[in-house]
Design an enzyme around this catalytic site. Structure first.
Site, PDB file in Angstrom:
ATOM      1  N   LYS A 199      34.777  29.138  78.548  1.00  0.00           N
ATOM      2  CA  LYS A 199      34.621  29.091  77.193  1.00  0.00           C
ATOM      3  C   LYS A 199      35.600  28.131  76.721  1.00  0.00           C
ATOM      4  O   LYS A 199      36.998  28.027  77.234  1.00  0.00           O
ATOM      5  CB  LYS A 199      34.918  30.322  76.608  1.00  0.00           C
ATOM      6  CG  LYS A 199      34.901  30.545  75.264  1.00  0.00           C
ATOM      7  CD  LYS A 199      33.690  30.316  74.409  1.00  0.00           C
ATOM      8  CE  LYS A 199      33.860  30.284  72.855  1.00  0.00           C
ATOM      9  NZ  LYS A 199      32.732  29.712  72.092  1.00  0.00           N
ATOM     10  N   CYS A 217      32.542  21.718  68.346  1.00  0.00           N
ATOM     11  CA  CYS A 217      32.359  22.921  67.895  1.00  0.00           C
ATOM     12  C   CYS A 217      31.770  22.983  66.301  1.00  0.00           C
ATOM     13  O   CYS A 217      32.573  22.426  65.449  1.00  0.00           O
ATOM     14  CB  CYS A 217      33.692  23.633  68.091  1.00  0.00           C
ATOM     15  SG  CYS A 217      33.507  25.378  67.208  1.00  0.00           S
TER      16      CYS A 217
HETATM   17  O1  ERO Z   1      31.211  29.199  67.839  1.00  0.00           O
HETATM   18  C1  ERO Z   1      31.609  28.833  68.891  1.00  0.00           C
HETATM   19  O2  ERO Z   1      32.496  29.325  69.442  1.00  0.00           O
HETATM   20  C2  ERO Z   1      30.967  27.679  69.412  1.00  0.00           C
HETATM   21  N1  ERO Z   1      29.604  27.648  69.279  1.00  0.00           N
HETATM   22  C3  ERO Z   1      28.804  26.788  69.585  1.00  0.00           C
HETATM   23  O3  ERO Z   1      27.666  26.405  69.634  1.00  0.00           O
HETATM   24  N2  ERO Z   1      29.460  25.520  70.252  1.00  0.00           N
HETATM   25  C4  ERO Z   1      30.934  25.460  70.127  1.00  0.00           C
HETATM   26  O4  ERO Z   1      31.293  24.278  71.001  1.00  0.00           O
HETATM   27  C5  ERO Z   1      31.643  26.712  69.789  1.00  0.00           C
HETATM   28  C6  ERO Z   1      33.004  26.658  69.783  1.00  0.00           C
HETATM   29  C7  ERO Z   1      33.813  25.746  70.569  1.00  0.00           C
END
Ligand code: ERO
Length: 324
Positions: A55, A141
């Site tokens: 993540k 993000c």
């Molecule tokens: O909300 C998130 O943590 C997230 N959701 C995404 O679709 N892409 C992201 O890059 C990301 C957080 C870095």
């Protein structure tokens, strides 16, 4: 009787090379999909995922946005929305996991990094040197309130990369997670920036930012954060993902690999990404819905497609999309 041996599954290889390493299976998880906790990272290690990708992490652990922040429905199985808000355990946790995962599993471990400022990104990248096989720096993000997607700001991207590649200790391969682009001049501009640096790979694409899915019965958005705005994933984004893979592959120097991500549910989806030029392919929404067994299924499907078409390895069709 024909002397040629028919292709069987055993003779078909899904090996790919990335960051100078041979990777047994060119299909792995997208950052954010079942890769936040220790258990999830081990599950990826035990699965057929070719890589363990974490993540996106920040300097400090984060709870993320209020629930519900992820939605998928049988009513619309072709799309998902998330606004996780960078919930993660902090970079130190993901750095420490590197030792454990490398000892237990014979596959690369890549840490996704999404610091909340340039300074955070530089510090995290410095601290993670030697703790993973590569870093995927997230420029895209869409869900942190008050933080724009840096990949949509060309000057800010240039400035960040100038600073990252001035880190004296930098020796871990670095990739970038890109937002989707829609205009050909944007591909030109961003490729010109990326080509200036010894970047190992880019991953196309992150979710489509700030989409809105409405439940018409309830007359409400389906997730809570940002009044329902979030990143759209699932099959619906595949044409945009393929176009981004194709357009960057055409523009980037050959040392920079392009990893496809977006709308991958089946072996056919992987086949299309590779045909568009992808070195490897990541699975996001489908992994969340199906669990890690999806890797084995998708691999099997891809091998069957390759068997029927007479391909033995990914290079036999990578980037060979034909014009009409
Ligand atoms: O909300 C998130 O943590 C997230 N959701 C995404 O679709 N892409 C992201 O890059 C990301 C957080 C870095």
């Amino acid at each position: 009787m024909s002397q040629t041996k028919p292709n069987d599954e055993q003779s078909i290889s899904l090996v790919t090379e990335l960051i100078g390493l041979p990777i047994e299976n060119a299909i792995w998880n997208a950052a954010g999909a079942l890769c936040t906790t220790e258990k999830e990272l081990h599950n990826l290690g035990q699965s057929q995922s070719g890589v363990i990708l974490s993540k996106s992490c920040t300097l400090d652990p984060r709870e993320g946005n209020p629930l519900p922040r992820y939605w998928c429905s049988e009513r619309a199985p072709f799309m998902t929305i998330n606004s996780t808000g960078l919930a993660n355990q902090g970079y130190k946790f993901y750095g420490k996991m590197g030792y454990q995962l490398s000892a237990e599993y014979d596959k690369p471990y890549i840490i996704s990094v999404s610091g909340l400022s340039i300074e955070d990104n530089l510090n995290i990248i410095k601290e993670l040197q030697g703790k993973c096989h590569a870093i995927e720096l997230n420029l895209s993000c869409p869900n942190v309130i008050g933080k724009p997607q840096i990949g949509y700001d060309f000057d800010a991207t240039q400035d960040l990369l100038n600073q990252v590649f001035s880190i004296p200790e930098l020796n871990t391969p670095l990739g970038l997670k890109m937002p989707p682009y829609f205009d050909l001049t944007h591909f030109d501009q961003m490729a010109d920036i990326i080509n200036q640096f010894p970047i190992s790979f880019i991953t196309c694409i992150n979710s489509l930012g700030n989409g809105l899915i409405i439940d018409p019965i309830e007359e409400k958005a389906v997730i809570k954060p940002k009044n329902g705005l979030g990143g759209i994933g699932g099959s619906i984004v595949k044409p945009i993902a393929l176009s981004n893979v194709y357009n960057f592959r055409k523009r980037l120097n050959s040392k920079i690999d392009v990893i496809g991500c977006g709308g991958v549910r089946t072996g056919w989806d992987v086949f299309e990404h590779i045909l568009a030029g992808a070195t490897a392919v990541q699975v996001g929404s489908q992994l969340v819905e199906e669990g890690t067994s999806c890797f084995e299924r998708i691999q099997k499907e891809l091998k069957e497609i390759m068997r029927i078409k007479g391909y033995l390895k990914l290079e036999d069709f990578r980037g060979k999309l034909q014009s009409m």
